[in-house]
Motif scaffolding. Sequence first.
Motif, mmCIF file in Angstrom:
data_model
loop_
_atom_site.group_PDB
_atom_site.id
_atom_site.type_symbol
_atom_site.label_atom_id
_atom_site.label_comp_id
_atom_site.label_asym_id
_atom_site.label_seq_id
_atom_site.Cartn_x
_atom_site.Cartn_y
_atom_site.Cartn_z
ATOM 1 N N SER A 195 -42.836 9.148 -23.122
ATOM 2 C CA SER A 195 -43.598 10.482 -22.713
ATOM 3 C C SER A 195 -43.643 10.427 -21.392
ATOM 4 O O SER A 195 -43.714 9.257 -20.652
ATOM 5 N N ILE A 196 -43.310 11.598 -20.618
ATOM 6 C CA ILE A 196 -43.425 10.913 -18.964
ATOM 7 C C ILE A 196 -44.391 12.894 -18.862
ATOM 8 O O ILE A 196 -45.000 13.722 -19.516
ATOM 9 N N TYR A 197 -45.447 12.440 -17.735
ATOM 10 C CA TYR A 197 -46.384 13.712 -17.035
ATOM 11 C C TYR A 197 -46.189 13.844 -15.781
ATOM 12 O O TYR A 197 -45.821 13.196 -15.081
ATOM 13 N N ILE A 198 -45.858 15.115 -15.914
ATOM 14 C CA ILE A 198 -45.927 15.865 -14.089
ATOM 15 C C ILE A 198 -46.581 16.576 -13.669
ATOM 16 O O ILE A 198 -46.581 17.731 -14.789
ATOM 17 N N PRO A 199 -47.595 16.426 -12.829
ATOM 18 C CA PRO A 199 -48.219 17.009 -12.718
ATOM 19 C C PRO A 199 -47.928 18.395 -11.473
ATOM 20 O O PRO A 199 -47.473 17.992 -10.217
#
Length: 200
Positions: A158-162
């Motif tokens: 999973s990846i998180y893009i803020p």
Amino acid sequence: MVGLVLGIIAVVAALVPNAGPPMAMALGLAAIVLGIVGLVKKHGATAIISMAFGVVALVLSVVMTVAVYGPLKNAAASAANSILASANAGQPAPSADAETQRALRDDVRVSFGNYTPGTESDWSSVPVTVTNISQQRQSYNISISAVNANGMEVNADSIYIPDLDAGRATDKIAFKYIDTDKMDAMKSATYTITRVLVIS
């Protein structure tokens, strides 16, 4: 007489599944030994019949073991290998739910580059480009499955893009940590989005 009785029981036991043939072998040998003792003591026909039943029991035991239990054992081993192979191939990749499908249609576009295997000095990598196609700044948590040709999940990440502005794109790296036994499968895997959490 005891040898004769044991010989008869041995012949019957040889035809019984599971523990029958081993028991028949033991009883058959006992019948033969007692038959020999009977011959020495000059019991004649009874001793010979006892030995005959013992020999028949031994032959039946061997035939049953080879003809019946051998194929069953092979079939069981084949089934076990098939189950093990299925387990090693992973589980079917999860499907994106309705909310994720809506997000991929209205909020975010995700594209993938090629997988690069890890080396002693660097991590594995799959480049991921995430584009905000909505009309406002948003953050995203995106779950990704690497899937083989049979639709089985090879690996997941999973990846998180803020705080990605509307209309902007950013690059991330997924699948940095790959077990060595999965690296070959990753080379031919395709990537699918299984979940998108949109944070406005």
